[in-house]
Design a protein around this motif. Sequence first.
Motif, short mmCIF file in Angstrom:
data_model
loop_
_atom_site.label_atom_id
_atom_site.label_comp_id
_atom_site.label_asym_id
_atom_site.label_seq_id
_atom_site.Cartn_x
_atom_site.Cartn_y
_atom_site.Cartn_z
N LEU A 84 -9.23 -7.50 -1.10
CA LEU A 84 -8.21 -6.46 -0.93
C LEU A 84 -6.94 -6.82 -1.68
N LEU A 85 -6.54 -8.11 -1.59
CA LEU A 85 -5.36 -8.58 -2.31
C LEU A 85 -5.55 -8.40 -3.82
N THR A 86 -6.71 -8.82 -4.32
CA THR A 86 -7.01 -8.72 -5.75
C THR A 86 -7.02 -7.27 -6.22
N GLU A 87 -7.52 -6.37 -5.36
CA GLU A 87 -7.54 -4.94 -5.70
C GLU A 87 -6.14 -4.44 -6.02
N VAL A 88 -5.18 -4.77 -5.16
CA VAL A 88 -3.80 -4.31 -5.37
C VAL A 88 -3.20 -4.96 -6.62
N LEU A 89 -3.42 -6.25 -6.78
CA LEU A 89 -2.83 -6.98 -7.91
C LEU A 89 -3.38 -6.47 -9.24
N LYS A 90 -4.68 -6.28 -9.33
CA LYS A 90 -5.29 -5.83 -10.59
C LYS A 90 -4.86 -4.41 -10.95
N LYS A 91 -4.79 -3.53 -9.95
CA LYS A 91 -4.37 -2.14 -10.20
C LYS A 91 -2.94 -2.08 -10.71
N ASN A 92 -2.15 -3.14 -10.43
CA ASN A 92 -0.74 -3.16 -10.84
C ASN A 92 -0.46 -4.20 -11.93
N ASN A 93 -1.54 -4.73 -12.53
CA ASN A 93 -1.41 -5.68 -13.63
C ASN A 93 -0.54 -6.89 -13.26
N ILE A 94 -0.72 -7.39 -12.05
CA ILE A 94 -0.01 -8.58 -11.59
C ILE A 94 -0.98 -9.74 -11.61
N VAL A 101 -0.10 -3.04 4.22
CA VAL A 101 0.56 -4.28 4.68
C VAL A 101 0.54 -5.32 3.57
N ILE A 102 -0.62 -5.50 2.94
CA ILE A 102 -0.75 -6.47 1.85
C ILE A 102 0.16 -6.07 0.68
N SER A 103 0.21 -4.78 0.36
CA SER A 103 1.07 -4.29 -0.73
C SER A 103 2.54 -4.57 -0.43
N LYS A 111 17.55 -4.36 4.50
CA LYS A 111 17.57 -3.94 3.11
C LYS A 111 16.33 -4.44 2.38
N LYS A 112 15.96 -5.70 2.63
CA LYS A 112 14.79 -6.28 1.97
C LYS A 112 13.50 -5.59 2.42
N GLU A 113 13.42 -5.23 3.71
CA GLU A 113 12.23 -4.53 4.20
C GLU A 113 12.08 -3.17 3.53
N ILE A 114 13.20 -2.48 3.35
CA ILE A 114 13.17 -1.17 2.69
C ILE A 114 12.75 -1.33 1.22
N GLU A 115 13.27 -2.36 0.57
CA GLU A 115 12.89 -2.61 -0.82
C GLU A 115 11.40 -2.92 -0.94
N ALA A 116 10.89 -3.76 0.00
CA ALA A 116 9.46 -4.11 -0.03
C ALA A 116 8.60 -2.90 0.29
N ASP A 117 9.08 -2.01 1.18
CA ASP A 117 8.37 -0.76 1.44
C ASP A 117 8.25 0.08 0.18
N SER A 118 9.38 0.19 -0.54
CA SER A 118 9.44 1.06 -1.70
C SER A 118 8.53 0.59 -2.83
N ILE A 119 8.68 -0.67 -3.21
CA ILE A 119 7.83 -1.18 -4.30
C ILE A 119 6.40 -1.36 -3.81
N GLY A 120 6.25 -1.70 -2.52
CA GLY A 120 4.91 -1.83 -1.95
C GLY A 120 4.16 -0.52 -1.97
N LEU A 121 4.86 0.59 -1.72
CA LEU A 121 4.23 1.91 -1.78
C LEU A 121 3.77 2.22 -3.20
N ASN A 122 4.59 1.85 -4.19
CA ASN A 122 4.18 2.05 -5.59
C ASN A 122 2.92 1.24 -5.92
N PHE A 123 2.89 -0.02 -5.45
CA PHE A 123 1.70 -0.84 -5.66
C PHE A 123 0.49 -0.20 -4.98
#
Length: 426
Positions: free
Chosen positions: A96-106, A150-152, A214-226
Motif C-alpha cells: 500500500l505504501l509503495t502504491e502511493v509512492l510510485k503513483k507520485n514518483n517518490i 492515513v498512509i498518504s 497547521k502541520k496536520e492541515i498541511e499533511a492533509d492537503s498534500i496527503g490528499l493530492n498523493f
Amino acid sequence: MRNTFIVFFIFTSLSVFCQDRFLPLDTISSKEFHINLFEEYKSKYDAFNKNLDLIKSNQKKIVEEIYIENQKEFLENIKNNNFISDKNINSYLQELLTEVLKKNNIDSKEYTILLSKDSEINASNIGDGTIIINYGLFLAVENEDELVFVISHEIGHQYLNHVKNEIENFAKQSTSGEIIQKTNEIRKQKYNKATLANNLLKNIKYKNYSERRKKEIEADSIGLNFYKKTLRNPEYAISLLNKLDKSNQERDSLTIQDCKLCFENNRFKLKIKYFESEQSLFQKYDTNNAFNIDSLKTHPDCTTRIELLKKHIVTNGQQTNSSFFLGIKKNCVPQNLINLYSNQNYGTCLYESLKLYKLDKNNEDLQVIIFLTLDKIYKSKSNYTISKYMPSLDNKNNSQSLNRFINFINNIKMSDLEILVNQFKN
C-alpha cells in the motif's frame, strides 16, 4: 515471549468471536525480526548522528538531545517486541505504501512502514521515512481506502519535513531571548513560582498546538493530492477524519452493573466501595481547565480539517476492499487483545475483554483471556508491581468508565481477587 505463545496456543486451539477459526498473526519469527530491525535502525541512527549539522551551537546541543532521546525510545520499543513480525501483513502494508509512492514518483527507498502492537487509533511518522501504523487503527478504519489515506497523510508529514522542522523550531524557541528572560524572572520570584511557570508552559503549549494543527492541515492537503493519484475514492479521506475526530471517545463502557454481571454468582458478590474514588488533589486537577481540550486530542481540530478537504473532493462512489484487508478487519478485535496481553498491558486487556464478555458470557475464549489477565493482575498486586501493568487514573483523558475500572482493580481485596481468578480458571 512465553505470554505470546500462551495466547497464540489458546486462540489457535479454539474458535474465537465468530464461527470461523481465528488465525492470529505470526509471532514465531518475532525474535529474529526484532534483532534485525534493531541492528538496522541502530546503524541508521549512528550514521545520522554523525551528520548533524546546525548553524548555532546552543541549538545544536538541544537538537542532538531530542534526536538521541527519540532514537533511544524507538530502539527500546524494538527491544520490547512492540512491532508485529508477521510477514504477510507487513508485506501488505508495504504494498500500500509503495502504491502511493510510485503513483507520485517518490523514491520508495526512502520510506518504510512498520506495524505497532499499540491499540491507540493512530499512525505516525518519526521523521526518517519510517511510518508507523498502530494495530488499533484497524479497529476504526472500515475499508482499505481509509487506510491508504492515513498512509498518504503520513507520507505528507515526511515529504514536508515536519518532524525535522518541529525539532529545530523547538530548539530556537528554547534558546530564544524571550524564553530565557522569562525563565530567569520566574527563578527570581519568591512567591507564585508554580503559577508563573504553569502560565509560561501554557503559552508554549498553545503555540506548539497552533503549529501542530497547521502541520496536520498541511499533511492533509498534500496527503490528499498523493491519495488522489491512486484513483481511490477521495470521499474516504473525509470518513477517516470523522472517525479520528471521535477516536478519543470510548465506544462502549463498563458499568458497575456490567462488572456484577461478569463476576457475581450465588457465592460471590462485589462490594460497591471497590468502585469509589478517593477525594484528593487529583479531583482538584480534574477541574482545572488550563488547556484547550482539543489541544490534548491525538487528532486535533478534525472539524476544520474536514471542511478544508471537502472543497477539493468529488466522490466517485467506489470503495476498495481487498480480501486481505477484510481478513484483518474480521480478526482485529481478538488480535488486539493478544497484542495488549503480549505487551503486558494486562489492565487494558482485561478492561477490553470484559466489555466483550458482558455481551457474550458463554464465550470460552474470552473466559480464558480474562483468567490469564486476572491472574497476572493478582500476581502483580501481590508483589506491588501493579502500576506497571495498569493504566493510570486520569480524569482529563480517561473515560469515566475506565477510571471506575481502575479504581476497582486498585481497591479490590486480594482475597476477593483470588476468588475471581479461580472462578475463571475453573
